[in-house]
Design a protein around this motif. Sequence first.
Motif, PDB file in Angstrom:
ATOM      1  N   ILE A   1       0.847  -1.210   0.000  1.00  0.00           N
ATOM      2  CA  ILE A   1       0.000   0.000   0.000  1.00  0.00           C
ATOM      3  C   ILE A   1       0.880   1.258   0.000  1.00  0.00           C
ATOM      4  N   ALA A   2       1.929   1.264   0.848  1.00  0.00           N
ATOM      5  CA  ALA A   2       2.827   2.428   0.896  1.00  0.00           C
ATOM      6  C   ALA A   2       3.543   2.608  -0.449  1.00  0.00           C
ATOM      7  N   GLY A   3       3.949   1.483  -1.045  1.00  0.00           N
ATOM      8  CA  GLY A   3       4.623   1.550  -2.348  1.00  0.00           C
ATOM      9  C   GLY A   3       3.724   2.184  -3.398  1.00  0.00           C
TER      10      GLY A   3
ATOM     11  N   VAL B   1      12.924   2.133   0.127  1.00  0.00           N
ATOM     12  CA  VAL B   1      14.298   2.061  -0.405  1.00  0.00           C
ATOM     13  C   VAL B   1      15.135   2.986   0.481  1.00  0.00           C
ATOM     14  N   PRO B   2      15.922   2.440   1.411  1.00  0.00           N
ATOM     15  CA  PRO B   2      16.652   3.327   2.334  1.00  0.00           C
ATOM     16  C   PRO B   2      17.745   4.113   1.625  1.00  0.00           C
ATOM     17  N   LEU B   3      17.933   5.347   2.061  1.00  0.00           N
ATOM     18  CA  LEU B   3      19.023   6.175   1.513  1.00  0.00           C
ATOM     19  C   LEU B   3      20.343   5.812   2.185  1.00  0.00           C
TER      20      LEU B   3
ATOM     21  N   GLY C   1       7.595   9.640   4.841  1.00  0.00           N
ATOM     22  CA  GLY C   1       7.985   8.270   4.501  1.00  0.00           C
ATOM     23  C   GLY C   1       9.315   7.990   5.164  1.00  0.00           C
ATOM     24  N   ALA C   2       9.268   7.751   6.489  1.00  0.00           N
ATOM     25  CA  ALA C   2      10.505   7.741   7.285  1.00  0.00           C
ATOM     26  C   ALA C   2      11.307   6.447   7.158  1.00  0.00           C
ATOM     27  N   GLY C   3      10.731   5.412   6.535  1.00  0.00           N
ATOM     28  CA  GLY C   3      11.461   4.149   6.420  1.00  0.00           C
ATOM     29  C   GLY C   3      11.902   3.665   7.788  1.00  0.00           C
ATOM     30  N   ASP C   4      13.180   3.264   7.909  1.00  0.00           N
ATOM     31  CA  ASP C   4      13.676   2.780   9.208  1.00  0.00           C
ATOM     32  C   ASP C   4      14.191   3.920  10.089  1.00  0.00           C
TER      33      ASP C   4
ATOM     34  N   TYR D   1       6.987  10.233   9.384  1.00  0.00           N
ATOM     35  CA  TYR D   1       5.695   9.598   9.109  1.00  0.00           C
ATOM     36  C   TYR D   1       5.962   8.334   8.310  1.00  0.00           C
ATOM     37  N   GLU D   2       5.356   7.245   8.738  1.00  0.00           N
ATOM     38  CA  GLU D   2       5.564   5.986   8.011  1.00  0.00           C
ATOM     39  C   GLU D   2       4.284   5.158   8.103  1.00  0.00           C
ATOM     40  N   MET D   3       3.916   4.482   7.014  1.00  0.00           N
ATOM     41  CA  MET D   3       2.696   3.675   7.056  1.00  0.00           C
ATOM     42  C   MET D   3       2.931   2.199   6.736  1.00  0.00           C
ATOM     43  N   ALA D   4       4.170   1.796   6.496  1.00  0.00           N
ATOM     44  CA  ALA D   4       4.453   0.372   6.312  1.00  0.00           C
ATOM     45  C   ALA D   4       4.951  -0.177   7.655  1.00  0.00           C
TER      46      ALA D   4
ATOM     47  N   LEU E   1       6.692  -2.856   8.757  1.00  0.00           N
ATOM     48  CA  LEU E   1       8.060  -3.333   9.024  1.00  0.00           C
ATOM     49  C   LEU E   1       9.057  -2.185   9.235  1.00  0.00           C
ATOM     50  N   PRO E   2       9.181  -1.229   8.281  1.00  0.00           N
ATOM     51  CA  PRO E   2      10.122  -0.127   8.544  1.00  0.00           C
ATOM     52  C   PRO E   2       9.702   0.698   9.757  1.00  0.00           C
ATOM     53  N   TYR E   3       8.391   0.858   9.957  1.00  0.00           N
ATOM     54  CA  TYR E   3       7.928   1.608  11.139  1.00  0.00           C
ATOM     55  C   TYR E   3       8.462   0.957  12.428  1.00  0.00           C
TER      56      TYR E   3
ATOM     57  N   TYR F   1       2.748   6.663  13.025  1.00  0.00           N
ATOM     58  CA  TYR F   1       2.214   5.697  12.059  1.00  0.00           C
ATOM     59  C   TYR F   1       1.061   6.390  11.351  1.00  0.00           C
ATOM     60  N   ALA F   2       1.351   6.962  10.186  1.00  0.00           N
ATOM     61  CA  ALA F   2       0.339   7.793   9.521  1.00  0.00           C
ATOM     62  C   ALA F   2       0.647   7.922   8.036  1.00  0.00           C
ATOM     63  N   ASN F   3      -0.434   8.212   7.290  1.00  0.00           N
ATOM     64  CA  ASN F   3      -0.313   8.565   5.879  1.00  0.00           C
ATOM     65  C   ASN F   3       0.022  10.053   5.829  1.00  0.00           C
ATOM     66  N   PHE F   4       1.204  10.392   5.342  1.00  0.00           N
ATOM     67  CA  PHE F   4       1.628  11.798   5.426  1.00  0.00           C
ATOM     68  C   PHE F   4       0.761  12.717   4.573  1.00  0.00           C
ATOM     69  N   PHE F   5       0.066  12.190   3.575  1.00  0.00           N
ATOM     70  CA  PHE F   5      -0.802  13.059   2.759  1.00  0.00           C
ATOM     71  C   PHE F   5      -1.915  13.669   3.620  1.00  0.00           C
ATOM     72  N   ALA F   6      -2.218  12.999   4.733  1.00  0.00           N
ATOM     73  CA  ALA F   6      -3.309  13.476   5.600  1.00  0.00           C
ATOM     74  C   ALA F   6      -2.785  14.262   6.802  1.00  0.00           C
TER      75      ALA F   6
ATOM     76  N   THR G   1      12.117  14.553   1.485  1.00  0.00           N
ATOM     77  CA  THR G   1      11.383  13.560   0.685  1.00  0.00           C
ATOM     78  C   THR G   1      12.369  12.725  -0.134  1.00  0.00           C
ATOM     79  N   PHE G   2      12.044  11.467  -0.241  1.00  0.00           N
ATOM     80  CA  PHE G   2      12.661  10.581  -1.238  1.00  0.00           C
ATOM     81  C   PHE G   2      11.506   9.711  -1.724  1.00  0.00           C
ATOM     82  N   LEU G   3      10.744  10.282  -2.666  1.00  0.00           N
ATOM     83  CA  LEU G   3       9.477   9.691  -3.086  1.00  0.00           C
ATOM     84  C   LEU G   3       9.395   9.678  -4.606  1.00  0.00           C
ATOM     85  N   SER G   4       8.381   9.007  -5.132  1.00  0.00           N
ATOM     86  CA  SER G   4       8.264   8.869  -6.592  1.00  0.00           C
ATOM     87  C   SER G   4       7.908  10.218  -7.231  1.00  0.00           C
TER      88      SER G   4
HETATM   89  C1  LIG Z   1      11.966   5.617  -0.729  1.00  0.00           C
HETATM   90  S1  LIG Z   1      11.514   5.225   0.949  1.00  0.00           S
HETATM   91  C2  LIG Z   1      12.395   6.458   1.852  1.00  0.00           C
HETATM   92  C3  LIG Z   1      12.748   5.995   3.255  1.00  0.00           C
HETATM   93  C4  LIG Z   1      13.532   6.998   4.089  1.00  0.00           C
HETATM   94  N1  LIG Z   1      12.973   8.333   4.019  1.00  0.00           N
HETATM   95  C5  LIG Z   1      14.968   7.027   3.653  1.00  0.00           C
HETATM   96  O1  LIG Z   1      15.301   7.995   2.970  1.00  0.00           O
HETATM   97  O2  LIG Z   1      15.754   6.131   3.952  1.00  0.00           O
HETATM   98  C6  LIG Z   1       9.826   5.820   0.997  1.00  0.00           C
HETATM   99  C7  LIG Z   1       9.098   5.478   2.279  1.00  0.00           C
HETATM  100  O3  LIG Z   1       7.820   6.108   2.284  1.00  0.00           O
HETATM  101  C8  LIG Z   1       6.863   5.245   2.866  1.00  0.00           C
HETATM  102  N2  LIG Z   1       5.543   5.721   2.387  1.00  0.00           N
HETATM  103  C9  LIG Z   1       5.069   5.667   1.128  1.00  0.00           C
HETATM  104  N3  LIG Z   1       3.865   6.252   1.052  1.00  0.00           N
HETATM  105  C10 LIG Z   1       3.581   6.715   2.305  1.00  0.00           C
HETATM  106  C11 LIG Z   1       2.499   7.464   2.857  1.00  0.00           C
HETATM  107  N4  LIG Z   1       1.464   7.862   2.093  1.00  0.00           N
HETATM  108  N5  LIG Z   1       2.533   7.772   4.175  1.00  0.00           N
HETATM  109  C12 LIG Z   1       3.584   7.373   4.959  1.00  0.00           C
HETATM  110  N6  LIG Z   1       4.657   6.683   4.490  1.00  0.00           N
HETATM  111  C13 LIG Z   1       4.650   6.375   3.163  1.00  0.00           C
HETATM  112  C14 LIG Z   1       7.279   3.877   2.387  1.00  0.00           C
HETATM  113  O4  LIG Z   1       6.785   2.854   3.208  1.00  0.00           O
HETATM  114  C15 LIG Z   1       8.808   3.990   2.460  1.00  0.00           C
HETATM  115  O5  LIG Z   1       9.299   3.572   3.711  1.00  0.00           O
END
Ligand SMILES: C[S@@+](CC[C@H](N)C(=O)[O-])C[C@H]1O[C@@H](n2cnc3c(N)ncnc32)[C@H](O)[C@@H]1O
Length: 180
Positions: A27-29, A36-38, A62-65, A83-86, A88-90, A110-115, A126-129
């Motif tokens: 779902i987070a993906g 994908v950790p930096l 999207g805080a990952g680990d 903010y993280e919603m997956a 395992l990384p949370y 533990y939250a959807n950052f869009f909200a 950010t490190f997002l699509s």
């Molecule tokens: C590319 S990773 C970046 C992880 C971390 N920021 C780092 O740089 O190592 C993106 C992270 O965003 C989380 N994520 C994706 N959509 C999200 C959302 N709507 N709300 C919260 N977390 C989300 C994913 O689960 C993933 O851990």
Amino acid sequence: MISTFIASALWVVFMALVIIILGTMAIAGLSAAPWVPLWKKDIRRMLKLAGVKPGEKVYDLGAGDGRIIIIAAEEFGAVAVGYEMAVLPYCLAYIKIMLKRLKPKVSLKYANFFAEDLGDADVVCTFLSPAAMAKLRPKFEAEIKPGGRVVSFAFHIPGWEPTKVEKPNQKTTAVYLYQR
Ligand SMILES: C[S@@+](CC[C@H](N)C(=O)[O-])C[C@H]1O[C@@H](n2cnc3c(N)ncnc32)[C@H](O)[C@@H]1O
């Protein structure tokens, strides 16, 4: 008989955990980016480019680990929020923050950052699509305070002119800084 029951119950619990872990990662993906950790050196590049100062509020969408918020607090003196919603990384981030005793300088939601409201952030990481960056643009325009910064690894905010781009050579991934 009892051992069969216990084995079946453990199997159900195990399968439920696998479904929750894989399901929330999927779902987070789909929501904004897979986990994908930096590299830590790239996190330091981001935080340096953003000019993070002690006491400033740094958000990681999207805080990952938890590596960005941990480095922001430990090395830059920031008050960091992730903010993280997956699941395992949370959980990994949560354990790291507890072991390092970083609360309350670091908090994890533990939250959807869009909200979530970003109005209190000095720096948003950010490190997002690319699609997530486009979706975040109106949110940034509405919520980021004057002087607030967005620092993005690899992907720009479509339609915004970056204040700075850090890309020392062809092989290095760009980091984009935007100041409101
Ligand atoms: C590319 S990773 C970046 C992880 C971390 N920021 C780092 O740089 O190592 C993106 C992270 O965003 C989380 N994520 C994706 N959509 C999200 C959302 N709507 N709300 C919260 N977390 C989300 C994913 O689960 C993933 O851990």
